[in-house]
Design a protein around this motif. Structure first.
Motif, mmCIF file in Angstrom:
data_model
loop_
_atom_site.group_PDB
_atom_site.id
_atom_site.type_symbol
_atom_site.label_atom_id
_atom_site.label_comp_id
_atom_site.label_asym_id
_atom_site.label_seq_id
_atom_site.Cartn_x
_atom_site.Cartn_y
_atom_site.Cartn_z
ATOM 1 N N ALA A 16 0.647 -1.040 0.171
ATOM 2 C CA ALA A 16 0.141 -0.022 0.019
ATOM 3 C C ALA A 16 1.023 1.124 -0.159
ATOM 4 O O ALA A 16 0.576 2.086 -0.902
ATOM 5 C CB ALA A 16 -0.922 0.119 1.083
ATOM 6 N N VAL A 17 2.034 1.380 1.032
ATOM 7 C CA VAL A 17 3.009 2.399 0.787
ATOM 8 C C VAL A 17 3.641 2.441 -0.469
ATOM 9 O O VAL A 17 3.717 3.519 -0.910
ATOM 10 C CB VAL A 17 3.841 2.401 2.116
ATOM 11 N N ILE A 18 3.903 1.421 -1.113
ATOM 12 C CA ILE A 18 4.497 1.542 -2.540
ATOM 13 C C ILE A 18 3.965 2.318 -3.543
ATOM 14 O O ILE A 18 4.305 3.165 -4.207
ATOM 15 C CB ILE A 18 5.099 0.121 -2.979
ATOM 16 N N PHE A 19 2.546 1.839 -3.336
ATOM 17 C CA PHE A 19 1.547 2.506 -4.396
ATOM 18 C C PHE A 19 1.202 3.891 -4.262
ATOM 19 O O PHE A 19 1.385 4.808 -4.791
ATOM 20 C CB PHE A 19 0.054 1.652 -4.241
ATOM 21 N N VAL A 20 1.034 4.311 -2.894
ATOM 22 C CA VAL A 20 0.788 5.793 -2.549
ATOM 23 C C VAL A 20 2.239 6.395 -2.826
ATOM 24 O O VAL A 20 2.004 7.504 -3.183
ATOM 25 C CB VAL A 20 0.196 5.724 -0.950
ATOM 26 N N MET A 21 3.450 5.783 -2.428
ATOM 27 C CA MET A 21 4.544 6.801 -2.627
ATOM 28 C C MET A 21 4.527 7.108 -4.173
ATOM 29 O O MET A 21 5.126 8.007 -4.486
ATOM 30 C CB MET A 21 5.783 6.241 -1.896
ATOM 31 N N SER A 22 4.866 5.818 -5.024
ATOM 32 C CA SER A 22 4.909 5.986 -6.386
ATOM 33 C C SER A 22 3.713 7.005 -7.017
ATOM 34 O O SER A 22 4.131 8.041 -7.745
ATOM 35 C CB SER A 22 4.991 4.888 -7.119
ATOM 36 N N MET A 23 2.467 6.756 -6.667
ATOM 37 C CA MET A 23 1.537 7.724 -7.234
ATOM 38 C C MET A 23 1.689 9.072 -6.740
ATOM 39 O O MET A 23 1.603 10.087 -7.612
ATOM 40 C CB MET A 23 0.333 7.064 -6.987
ATOM 41 N N ALA A 24 2.057 9.207 -5.545
ATOM 42 C CA ALA A 24 2.064 10.477 -5.078
ATOM 43 C C ALA A 24 3.185 11.194 -5.673
ATOM 44 O O ALA A 24 3.104 12.484 -5.784
ATOM 45 C CB ALA A 24 2.079 10.537 -3.578
#
Length: 196
Positions: free
Chosen positions: A43-51
């Motif tokens: 979840a953090v990977i997705f949020v960090m990359s998209m953010a």
């Protein structure tokens, strides 16, 4: 900096958890079990990359042309909050047990300073869109690495005898400190040796 250099930097040399101590709340709170740690890590990977990508676009395409760069922090927080809400809805729909296991720590990704940190680093390092995206993925991978290693150690510690005053969070912080010491072995000299 090359893309491989960015990856090595944010996974090992400048790991947000173990060298910059950002995002410790979900790191300590969700690292009790490997299943929830892996779910939180992705979840953090997705949020960090998209953010990283979204904040780069907002900063370069809206804030800079309008000369309102001073609004970057508030706009970045709004973008991160929207992405976390999206992740929360998807996880609730796809995996209710994981959603329940992550509990309060999933919405806390919104206030995870590591996510805001990588967005600000991307802007201040003058990364292009792809470099910002790669930095976000790499920072998320560093978070995943740290939380999975921590959850594995904590699961093992649950089966071992630990003095009563150190059980739970105290031993988790001691373990995190020892992991941080281990990550101090990764430094800029390593990056220079690997990439020339």
């Amino acid at each position: 900096m090359s893309y491989i250099g960015i990856i090595i930097t944010f996974v090992f040399i400048n790991n947000f958890i173990l060298t910059q101590f950002l995002g410790l709340c979900p790191f300590i709170g969700v690292s009790r079990k490997s299943d929830s740690a892996v779910g939180m890590g992705f979840a953090v990977i997705f949020v960090m990359s998209m953010a990283s990508l979204a904040t780069w676009a907002v900063y370069r395409l809206i804030l800079v042309p309008l000369n309102i760069e001073y609004l970057q922090t508030i706009s970045f927080i709004l973008i991160i909050a929207a992405l976390v809400q999206l992740v929360e809805m998807v996880i609730m729909r796809i995996s209710p047990p994981l959603y329940k296991a992550l509990g309060i720590y999933l919405p806390l990704i919104t206030t995870n300073c590591a996510v805001l940190g990588i967005a600000l680093i991307g802007v201040r390092s003058d990364y292009n869109a792809l470099e910002s995206f790669v930095a976000g993925i790499a920072a998320g991978l560093g978070f995943l690495l740290a939380i999975v290693v921590m959850s594995t150690i904590r699961e093992r510690l649950d089966r071992e005898w630990v003095p009563k005053p150190f059980r739970g969070v105290p031993i988790a912080f001691i373990t995190a400190g020892l992991m941080a010491l281990a990550f101090m072995a990764f430094d800029k000299a390593l990056l220079k040796n690997l990439l020339g």
